[in-house]
Design a protein around this motif. Structure first.
Motif, PDB file in Angstrom:
ATOM      1  N   ILE A 159      35.530   0.543  39.332  1.00  0.00           N
ATOM      2  CA  ILE A 159      35.324   1.663  40.263  1.00  0.00           C
ATOM      3  C   ILE A 159      36.187   2.856  39.873  1.00  0.00           C
ATOM      4  CG2 ILE A 159      35.647   2.414  42.655  1.00  0.00           C
ATOM      5  CD1 ILE A 159      34.882  -0.432  43.512  1.00  0.00           C
ATOM      6  N   VAL A 160      37.465   2.602  39.573  1.00  0.00           N
ATOM      7  CA  VAL A 160      38.353   3.696  39.158  1.00  0.00           C
ATOM      8  C   VAL A 160      37.860   4.314  37.861  1.00  0.00           C
ATOM      9  CG1 VAL A 160      40.689   4.260  38.390  1.00  0.00           C
ATOM     10  CG2 VAL A 160      40.362   2.748  40.351  1.00  0.00           C
ATOM     11  N   ASN A 161      37.409   3.477  36.940  1.00  0.00           N
ATOM     12  CA  ASN A 161      36.920   3.981  35.654  1.00  0.00           C
ATOM     13  C   ASN A 161      35.664   4.826  35.831  1.00  0.00           C
ATOM     14  OD1 ASN A 161      37.011   4.149  32.781  1.00  0.00           O
ATOM     15  ND2 ASN A 161      35.392   2.615  32.655  1.00  0.00           N
ATOM     16  N   ALA A 162      34.752   4.387  36.689  1.00  0.00           N
ATOM     17  CA  ALA A 162      33.508   5.129  36.903  1.00  0.00           C
ATOM     18  C   ALA A 162      33.778   6.472  37.568  1.00  0.00           C
ATOM     19  CB  ALA A 162      32.546   4.298  37.746  1.00  0.00           C
ATOM     20  N   VAL A 163      34.541   6.456  38.653  1.00  0.00           N
ATOM     21  CA  VAL A 163      34.825   7.699  39.375  1.00  0.00           C
ATOM     22  C   VAL A 163      35.672   8.641  38.532  1.00  0.00           C
ATOM     23  CG1 VAL A 163      35.927   8.683  41.425  1.00  0.00           C
ATOM     24  CG2 VAL A 163      34.621   6.561  41.620  1.00  0.00           C
ATOM     25  N   GLY A 164      36.725   8.097  37.921  1.00  0.00           N
ATOM     26  CA  GLY A 164      37.595   8.931  37.095  1.00  0.00           C
ATOM     27  C   GLY A 164      36.872   9.512  35.897  1.00  0.00           C
ATOM     28  N   SER A 165      35.991   8.730  35.288  1.00  0.00           N
ATOM     29  CA  SER A 165      35.251   9.215  34.123  1.00  0.00           C
ATOM     30  C   SER A 165      34.314  10.349  34.501  1.00  0.00           C
ATOM     31  CB  SER A 165      34.443   8.066  33.498  1.00  0.00           C
ATOM     32  OG  SER A 165      35.301   7.081  32.990  1.00  0.00           O
ATOM     33  N   VAL A 166      33.654  10.235  35.654  1.00  0.00           N
ATOM     34  CA  VAL A 166      32.752  11.304  36.104  1.00  0.00           C
ATOM     35  C   VAL A 166      33.527  12.597  36.323  1.00  0.00           C
ATOM     36  CG1 VAL A 166      31.313  12.076  38.031  1.00  0.00           C
ATOM     37  CG2 VAL A 166      31.011   9.784  37.086  1.00  0.00           C
ATOM     38  N   ILE A 167      34.682  12.509  36.964  1.00  0.00           N
ATOM     39  CA  ILE A 167      35.468  13.711  37.262  1.00  0.00           C
ATOM     40  C   ILE A 167      36.020  14.342  35.984  1.00  0.00           C
ATOM     41  CG2 ILE A 167      37.537  14.570  38.428  1.00  0.00           C
ATOM     42  CD1 ILE A 167      37.109  12.415  40.547  1.00  0.00           C
ATOM     43  N   ILE A 168      36.682  13.524  35.165  1.00  0.00           N
ATOM     44  CA  ILE A 168      37.301  14.046  33.943  1.00  0.00           C
ATOM     45  C   ILE A 168      36.249  14.578  32.975  1.00  0.00           C
ATOM     46  CG2 ILE A 168      38.663  13.425  31.910  1.00  0.00           C
ATOM     47  CD1 ILE A 168      40.107  11.363  33.670  1.00  0.00           C
ATOM     48  N   THR A 169      35.205  13.805  32.763  1.00  0.00           N
ATOM     49  CA  THR A 169      34.170  14.198  31.809  1.00  0.00           C
ATOM     50  C   THR A 169      33.456  15.466  32.248  1.00  0.00           C
ATOM     51  OG1 THR A 169      33.803  11.907  31.122  1.00  0.00           O
ATOM     52  CG2 THR A 169      32.026  13.483  30.706  1.00  0.00           C
ATOM     53  N   SER A 170      33.105  15.555  33.521  1.00  0.00           N
ATOM     54  CA  SER A 170      32.372  16.732  34.001  1.00  0.00           C
ATOM     55  C   SER A 170      33.215  17.995  33.889  1.00  0.00           C
ATOM     56  CB  SER A 170      31.917  16.516  35.448  1.00  0.00           C
ATOM     57  OG  SER A 170      33.010  16.252  36.302  1.00  0.00           O
ATOM     58  N   LEU A 171      34.510  17.895  34.157  1.00  0.00           N
ATOM     59  CA  LEU A 171      35.381  19.068  34.039  1.00  0.00           C
ATOM     60  C   LEU A 171      35.481  19.535  32.585  1.00  0.00           C
ATOM     61  CD1 LEU A 171      38.260  18.071  36.491  1.00  0.00           C
ATOM     62  CD2 LEU A 171      36.751  20.051  36.732  1.00  0.00           C
ATOM     63  N   ILE A 172      35.711  18.595  31.665  1.00  0.00           N
ATOM     64  CA  ILE A 172      35.835  18.963  30.254  1.00  0.00           C
ATOM     65  C   ILE A 172      34.511  19.498  29.716  1.00  0.00           C
ATOM     66  CG2 ILE A 172      36.335  18.097  27.937  1.00  0.00           C
ATOM     67  CD1 ILE A 172      38.167  16.020  29.215  1.00  0.00           C
ATOM     68  N   ALA A 173      33.411  18.823  30.067  1.00  0.00           N
ATOM     69  CA  ALA A 173      32.097  19.261  29.587  1.00  0.00           C
ATOM     70  C   ALA A 173      31.745  20.644  30.131  1.00  0.00           C
ATOM     71  CB  ALA A 173      31.035  18.245  29.992  1.00  0.00           C
ATOM     72  N   TYR A 174      32.134  20.927  31.372  1.00  0.00           N
ATOM     73  CA  TYR A 174      31.864  22.239  31.971  1.00  0.00           C
ATOM     74  C   TYR A 174      32.597  23.344  31.203  1.00  0.00           C
ATOM     75  CZ  TYR A 174      31.919  26.001  35.437  1.00  0.00           C
ATOM     76  OH  TYR A 174      31.798  27.215  36.067  1.00  0.00           O
ATOM     77  N   VAL A 175      33.833  23.082  30.841  1.00  0.00           N
ATOM     78  CA  VAL A 175      34.609  24.070  30.087  1.00  0.00           C
ATOM     79  C   VAL A 175      33.970  24.328  28.726  1.00  0.00           C
ATOM     80  CG1 VAL A 175      36.822  24.491  28.951  1.00  0.00           C
ATOM     81  CG2 VAL A 175      36.770  23.546  31.267  1.00  0.00           C
ATOM     82  N   PHE A 176      33.598  23.269  28.026  1.00  0.00           N
ATOM     83  CA  PHE A 176      33.001  23.443  26.694  1.00  0.00           C
ATOM     84  C   PHE A 176      31.605  24.051  26.763  1.00  0.00           C
ATOM     85  CE2 PHE A 176      36.294  20.513  25.234  1.00  0.00           C
ATOM     86  CZ  PHE A 176      36.616  21.059  24.002  1.00  0.00           C
ATOM     87  N   SER A 177      30.919  23.857  27.862  1.00  0.00           N
ATOM     88  CA  SER A 177      29.558  24.372  27.985  1.00  0.00           C
ATOM     89  C   SER A 177      29.518  25.834  28.412  1.00  0.00           C
ATOM     90  CB  SER A 177      28.776  23.532  29.000  1.00  0.00           C
ATOM     91  OG  SER A 177      27.496  24.071  29.230  1.00  0.00           O
ATOM     92  N   ARG A 178      30.455  26.250  29.266  1.00  0.00           N
ATOM     93  CA  ARG A 178      30.352  27.560  29.897  1.00  0.00           C
ATOM     94  C   ARG A 178      31.347  28.597  29.380  1.00  0.00           C
ATOM     95  NH1 ARG A 178      25.845  26.175  31.142  1.00  0.00           N
ATOM     96  NH2 ARG A 178      24.903  26.465  33.191  1.00  0.00           N
ATOM     97  N   TYR A 179      32.380  28.191  28.672  1.00  0.00           N
ATOM     98  CA  TYR A 179      33.415  29.139  28.279  1.00  0.00           C
ATOM     99  C   TYR A 179      33.574  29.190  26.764  1.00  0.00           C
ATOM    100  CZ  TYR A 179      34.550  28.813  33.206  1.00  0.00           C
ATOM    101  OH  TYR A 179      34.471  28.832  34.571  1.00  0.00           O
ATOM    102  N   THR A 180      33.981  30.340  26.287  1.00  0.00           N
ATOM    103  CA  THR A 180      34.299  30.546  24.877  1.00  0.00           C
ATOM    104  C   THR A 180      35.806  30.749  24.745  1.00  0.00           C
ATOM    105  OG1 THR A 180      32.142  31.584  24.488  1.00  0.00           O
ATOM    106  CG2 THR A 180      33.860  31.942  22.839  1.00  0.00           C
ATOM    107  N   PHE A 181      36.445  29.924  23.942  1.00  0.00           N
ATOM    108  CA  PHE A 181      37.898  29.999  23.806  1.00  0.00           C
ATOM    109  C   PHE A 181      38.280  29.560  22.403  1.00  0.00           C
ATOM    110  CE2 PHE A 181      36.621  26.033  25.765  1.00  0.00           C
ATOM    111  CZ  PHE A 181      37.218  25.065  24.968  1.00  0.00           C
ATOM    112  N   LEU A 182      39.493  29.859  22.030  1.00  0.00           N
ATOM    113  CA  LEU A 182      39.995  29.520  20.704  1.00  0.00           C
ATOM    114  C   LEU A 182      40.054  27.997  20.531  1.00  0.00           C
ATOM    115  CD1 LEU A 182      41.199  30.642  18.045  1.00  0.00           C
ATOM    116  CD2 LEU A 182      43.470  30.443  19.116  1.00  0.00           C
ATOM    117  N   GLY A 183      39.422  27.516  19.499  1.00  0.00           N
ATOM    118  CA  GLY A 183      39.427  26.076  19.225  1.00  0.00           C
ATOM    119  C   GLY A 183      38.268  25.315  19.839  1.00  0.00           C
TER     120      GLY A 183
END
Length: 280
Positions: free
Chosen positions: A81-105
């Motif tokens: 349960i912790v892995n499923a919930v934590g993975s959804v939160i962490i993954t969605s935040l990181i994926a959102y940044v890489f999908s919507r923003y342009t930054f160095l690296g």
């Protein structure tokens, strides 16, 4: 051969293929189920269709004082349960940044995620154990969850980012005009639209702790902290152990929470699996 006959032959071959796969996949499961209903404990004397089927092995798992099955089940559910919930939160935040923003690296960060997926997890087991030992999390469910949460990031980020890329950016711009900030856009616009792919991520990461044996074997040493895969292994690990029927009963019950979560997320799964890799 006429097109009509050719089409019938192709359909027949498809059905034959599906029948073969069903037998290959279904036979071991059916054998495990029948073994769990056999009296006794030795695999060599079990029958595919037992003459006197019994539920004594299932009862033993939950009632015998010498059985830690309930503890292992609780540990696995907690980690899953912790892995499923934590993975959804962490993954969605990181994926959102890489999908919507342009930054160095950004570009090289995505390449790094892709590169990390090419190496088997076995290569990092020694380093992971040293890391957990350094921070004092060996023989701990928290250390196990930490590795699960970190290890799922590269693959899941690629999956979720591909889905986020299919969501029109005009929706973000409309929300900004209405005064929404970055986090508000993420929670109220992106996440509701990304339910299918997040359901896929949740299911995969919920299943992992139930199926994984190698990592718990390295990290966990105390029987009261075992997960199901590691605990059940000890049923048949000893040289003179004959607990195969109990092992089969415990293995069958692993499917219960996974099937429950699958039914809860079923309506999202097909669209999530087909859309996650359409655009990267």
């Amino acid at each position: 051969m006429s097109p009509k006959k050719k089409s019938k032959v192709e359909v027949a071959l498809i059905y034959v293929f599906f029948l073969m796969m069903f037998v290959i996949i279904g036979y071991p499961l059916f054998w495990a189920l029948m073994m769990s209903l056999n009296p006794g404990s030795n695999m060599l004397v079990t029958d595919l269709f037992p003459e006197s089927p019994t539920l004594e092995h299932y009862k033993w798992l939950f009632t015998d004082p010498n059985s830690d099955y309930i503890i292992w089940y609780k540990n696995s559910l907690y980690v899953a349960i912790v892995n499923a919930v934590g993975s959804v939160i962490i993954t969605s935040l990181i994926a959102y940044v890489f999908s919507r923003y342009t930054f160095l690296g950004r570009k090289y960060g995505l390449y790094m995620f892709l590169l990390l997926q090419m190496f088997p997890a076995l290569m990092g087991m020694v380093a992971l154990y040293i890391l957990l030992n350094t921070i004092g999390l060996t023989d701990s469910l928290y250390g196990l969850m930490l590795i699960y949460l970190g290890g799922q990031i590269p693959f899941n980020v690629w999956l979720v980012k591909g889905y986020f890329d299919t969501i029109p950016k005009e929706l973000d711009e409309a929300a900004k005009i209405d005064g929404a900030g970055h986090l508000r856009i993420f929670w109220t616009v992106m996440l509701p639209l990304a339910k299918p792919i997040l359901a896929v991520v949740a299911l995969f990461n919920f299943m992992a702790p139930f199926m994984d044996f190698l990592l718990p074997r390295i990290v966990l040493t105390s029987p009261e902290k075992y997960t199901l895969a590691l605990g059940l292994y000890n049923f048949i690990n000893d040289q003179f152990s004959t607990n195969f029927t109990r092992f089969a009963a415990g293995s069958i019950l692993i499917a219960v929470p996974i099937a429950f979560v699958f039914l809860l997320l079923q309506r999202y799964l097909i669209s999530g699996l087909t859309s996650g890799a359409t655009k990267g």
